[in-house]
Scaffold this motif. Structure first.
Motif, PDB file in Angstrom:
ATOM      1  N   MET A 146       0.825  -1.211   0.000  1.00 56.96           N
ATOM      2  CA  MET A 146       0.000   0.000   0.000  1.00 56.96           C
ATOM      3  C   MET A 146       0.859   1.260   0.000  1.00 56.96           C
ATOM      4  O   MET A 146       1.800   1.396   0.780  1.00 56.96           O
ATOM      5  CB  MET A 146      -0.932   0.014   1.221  1.00 56.96           C
ATOM      6  CG  MET A 146      -1.840   1.241   1.273  1.00 56.96           C
ATOM      7  SD  MET A 146      -2.831   1.312   2.789  1.00 56.96           S
ATOM      8  CE  MET A 146      -3.910  -0.114   2.545  1.00 56.96           C
TER       9      MET A 146
ATOM     10  N   VAL B  35      -6.257  -1.719  -2.652  1.00 57.59           N
ATOM     11  CA  VAL B  35      -4.928  -1.534  -3.244  1.00 57.59           C
ATOM     12  C   VAL B  35      -4.884  -2.137  -4.647  1.00 57.59           C
ATOM     13  O   VAL B  35      -4.369  -1.514  -5.591  1.00 57.59           O
ATOM     14  CB  VAL B  35      -3.853  -2.181  -2.343  1.00 57.59           C
ATOM     15  CG1 VAL B  35      -2.505  -2.208  -3.070  1.00 57.59           C
ATOM     16  CG2 VAL B  35      -3.722  -1.410  -1.039  1.00 57.59           C
TER      17      VAL B  35
ATOM     18  N   GLN C 201      -4.607   1.194  -6.683  1.00 58.25           N
ATOM     19  CA  GLN C 201      -3.160   1.412  -6.783  1.00 58.25           C
ATOM     20  C   GLN C 201      -2.534   0.559  -7.875  1.00 58.25           C
ATOM     21  O   GLN C 201      -1.671   1.033  -8.622  1.00 58.25           O
ATOM     22  CB  GLN C 201      -2.515   1.118  -5.432  1.00 58.25           C
ATOM     23  CG  GLN C 201      -1.021   1.417  -5.376  1.00 58.25           C
ATOM     24  CD  GLN C 201      -0.456   1.124  -4.010  1.00 58.25           C
ATOM     25  OE1 GLN C 201      -1.026   1.481  -2.991  1.00 58.25           O
ATOM     26  NE2 GLN C 201       0.683   0.434  -3.968  1.00 58.25           N
TER      27      GLN C 201
END
Length: 767
Positions: free
Chosen positions: A418, A603, A607
């Protein structure tokens, strides 16, 4: 069985025995409240409507607005901003926003595009004069008057407009005033886009309203399927909506006194609507079961509040305590987000405990009118699928445990990578003016121009000569320009009073890039002290990006403290309620596992970019710095809702005299349907906000939705019963000294337990 367990059953035994064969004990407070609301429904409904009208009226008259306040007293970024406010004059005061001009793309054609902005001097001057007259505007700097705001090719530039307060919180009509002010530019063939907080104001906001509508519509569908009748499905919805509206009105009054974040109303709606529906659903389910067992409507409503209502009360308190734990972050912005969510949670719980029994009393035995399917409530009989499921988990607890842990562990893997940061306008919806402004600036100046840094150096006005000031400025610019990760740095200029030197540093990367965060630390920790220290000067790095990085650093440092505090308080509360150290410890650990899994999904999607485009996020983005802390507090609190409801029913069967295996199976079978239905409702409410325009709202919506699904299925239907089966009698073990020390709370009203418990537990055990 330990002496403590025997004592506990002996204490509960008389109450259960009285329910089954002896005189009934005097009614408790919650029973009297539920019974009274059901007997006088119109009075209760009238009071709620009057309170709602008064709250909404007060909000309209005295309610405040919502604005982001990332102030972090004591940090270098805040100190630098305060110095600029004190010494920088109007050019440094207020909240800045960009109005980007371009002749390089759509909106500019032919000769105009070739001439660049220099050929439109008259239109630029007219627009600048118009902008300067707008309300709330402090200053306007056009591309020709401010260094670094005109691209090298002369075809892209931007006004820097400073406002008295954050324009993102202005009325939507303000965008129309800005449109009129820049009309000469558009009439002259120049493309004009709004960046920063002005671009946020220009968002339509329609997606958020659509999310709320979709969430409500999906909840209605789930309620109709789950309850089987229009009347029964309508009561949780009516109660939740009225509680939510009252909570939002109260939140508006709170916003008049403190600075609540812009996302506060959205978060309050997500929480208030979800838990309000769940709490009312628990009560209606128990009420219908009691009606089917022959109780009168008012008595059934009273007993529902005295049993499931106690679980609702404990769950609401647990959620509120978890949200209050956000104040341990030491950041008012985060703590007040917890206040926003807790406000609608509490009003939703209050509506469920008072308005719902009133509606049930009003319906009487006609609760199943307008059927759409055969009405259902708590399972009855071993032929029910949930009884068969409970029996299957009991037969293979190790299989259920290992499979659940492997699944949650796999989902949690991305959490280790993360990256916390701030989601910039590059993730705004494609086609929005905010996104177009961001892209124009990136094309014309480089991505770092969307998040410039400001260096503020303090000087001794009495002891520093002009020559020394010039030497400091030249040396500072030379070092800044050579720092890895810096695209450009302006020559530091003195403020009007000569107290400060101010330079603008443009990073090479975009504001949300990890490299930009590294640059902020490099400049603040090494470059500025090493360069200015020998001159006796002090440097501060400020600006929006620097403030966001400081915000992220503080949150990362405080997250373990918040986690530890919330888990400890929740453990103590569950320990007091259920009087079992192992049950309380298991609940905390399992919640942490499910939270880690939901973090991993966030995540992976945002991400890593796995499927992010399907949610309207076209490129990978960092996890917004405050999302993990908010998610933890909310998810931990919400997961306790289902934990309390399930464990309360299991303990209720256990106190009725049944063995551990039978109690776990019967409690699971009794609550599985309502927990599943409640989870579907809350998940639909959360996931509906994936349609929101704000990527941070999408992030919260996905994380919360996934966490509820995992918690209500993998954790509550597999992990909890499996671990309780394996622990056996240890589930309810408690040292005698601790049992005497703890106060006695009874969330499910075991002293008025369901008289059908012995029969149901036996049926499940035999299955």
């Amino acid at each position: 069985m330990t002496p403590t367990e025997q004592d506990g059953r002996q204490e509960a035994g008389p109450g259960l025995g009285n329910e089954l064969s002896g005189p009934r004990p005097g009614p408790g407070l919650l029973f009297r409240m539920g019974h009274g609301c059901a007997r006088r429904p119109w009075r209760v409904i009238a009071v709620w409507l009057l309170v709602l009208l008064a709250a909404v009226g007060a909000d309209r008259a005295w309610g405040g607005t919502y604005k982001d306040d990332f102030a972090l007293p004591g940090t270098a970024a805040q100190t630098g901003a305060d110095l600029l406010d004190a010494h920088g004059g109007p050019a440094a005061r207020g909240v800045p926003a960009q109005i980007v001009l371009s002749t390089a793309r759509d909106g500019a054609d032919g000769q105009n595009a070739q001439d660049g902005l220099g050929a439109h001097r008259e239109a630029i001057d007219a627009a600048r004069a118009n902008l300067a007259t707008l309300p709330e505007v402090v200053s306007v700097a056009d591309p020709s008057a401010t260094s670094g705001t005109m691209a090298r090719d002369g075809r892209t530039g931007y006004f820097t407009v400073r406002f008295e307060s954050n324009p993102a919180r202005f009325e939507k009509s303000y965008v129309g005033l800005v449109d009129e002010a820049v009309a000469p530019l558009r009439a002259d063939g120049i493309e004009v886009e709004y960046g920063g907080p002005l671009g946020q104001l220009a968002r339509s906001g329609g997606a958020d309203r659509a999310s709320e509508a979709i969430g409500v519509a999906t909840a209605v569908l789930v309620l109709l399927i789950g309850f089987g009748s229009v009347a029964a499905a309508a009561f949780p919805l009516i109660s939740a909506v009225i509680g939510l509206l009252a909570g939002l009105a109260a939140l508006g009054l709170v916003a008049a006194q403190v600075s609540l974040a812009a996302v506060s109303p959205t978060l309050a709606v997500m929480m208030g609507l979800g838990v309000g529906l769940d709490y009312s659903l628990f009560l209606v389910t128990r009420h219908r079961r009691l009606l089917r067992d022959g109780a009168d409507p008012a008595g059934a409503a009273g007993r529902a509040v005295a049993t499931s209502g106690r679980a609702v009360l404990v769950a609401a308190v647990t959620v509120t305590v978890a949200l209050a734990g956000l104040f341990a972050s030491g950041i008012g912005f985060i703590g007040l987000l917890g206040v926003a969510a807790a406000t609608t949670v509490l009003t939703g719980a209050l509506a469920a405990l008072t308005l719902t029994p009133a509606l049930l009393g009003l319906a009487g035995r006609r609760i199943d009118r307008f059927r759409v399917r055969r009405p259902v409530d708590e399972p009855d009989g071993h032929a029910d699928m949930w009884h068969r499921w409970a029996a299957a988990v009991g037969r293979r607890p190790w299989t259920a445990l290992v499979a659940s842990v492997l699944l949650l562990g796999l989902l949690a893997v991305p959490t280790a990578s993360m990256h916390l940061g701030h989601v910039d306008a590059g993730a705004a919806p494609a086609g929005s003016t905010e996104r177009r402004a961001y892209d124009l600036v990136s094309d014309g100046f480089g991505p770092g121009a969307n998040g410039p840094l400001t260096v503020v150096a303090t000087l001794d006005r009495d002891g520093t000569t002009a020559q020394e000031r010039t030497e400091i400025a030249q040396d500072l610019q030379r070092v800044l320009a050579r720092t890895p990760g810096v695209a450009s740095a302006t020559l530091p200029a003195p403020t009007a009073d000569g107290a400060l030197l101010v330079s603008t540093v443009v990073p090479a990367g975009a504001p949300q890039d990890r490299a930009t965060g590294d640059l902020v630390h490099r400049l603040a920790d090494r470059t500025l002290p090493d360069t200015l220290g020998p001159y006796g000067a002090t440097g501060y790095l400020t600006g929006l990006v620097a403030a966001q990085q400081a915000f992220r650093d503080v949150l990362a440092d405080r997250l373990p403290l918040v986690v530890g505090l919330v888990v400890t308080v929740a453990f103590l509360l569950l320990l007091t309620v259920f009087r079992s150290p192992l049950v309380a410890l298991k609940a905390g650990l399992l919640n942490l596992v499910s939270i880690g899994a939901s973090f991993g999904v966030v995540v992976a999607v945002f991400q890593w970019g796995w499927g992010g485009s399907l949610l309207g996020v076209d490129e990978p983005v960092p996890v917004e710095s405050y999302v993990p802390m908010m998610m933890f507090a909310i998810v931990f609190g919400l997961s306790m809702d289902y934990e309390v409801f399930l464990l309360s029913r299991i303990r209720e069967y256990w106190l009725a005299g049944h063995g551990d295996r039978e109690s776990v199976a019967a409690g699971l079978a009794s609550t599985a349907r309502v927990i599943t239905c409640a989870a579907l409702i809350m998940t639909s409410v959360f996931l509906a906000f994936l349609l929101a325009e704000d990527p941070v709202v999408k992030m919260l919506a996905l994380g919360l939705g996934v966490s509820v699904v995992l918690d209500a299925t993998v954790v509550r239907l597999l992990l909890v019963p499996a671990t309780m089966h394996l622990m056996g009698r240890a589930n309810w073990w408690i040292p005698g000294w601790l049992d005497r020390l703890l106060p006695r709370l009874d969330p499910e009203g075991a002293e008025r337990a369901d008289p059908e418990l012995p029969r149901r537990a036996t049926e499940v055990a035999e299955a």
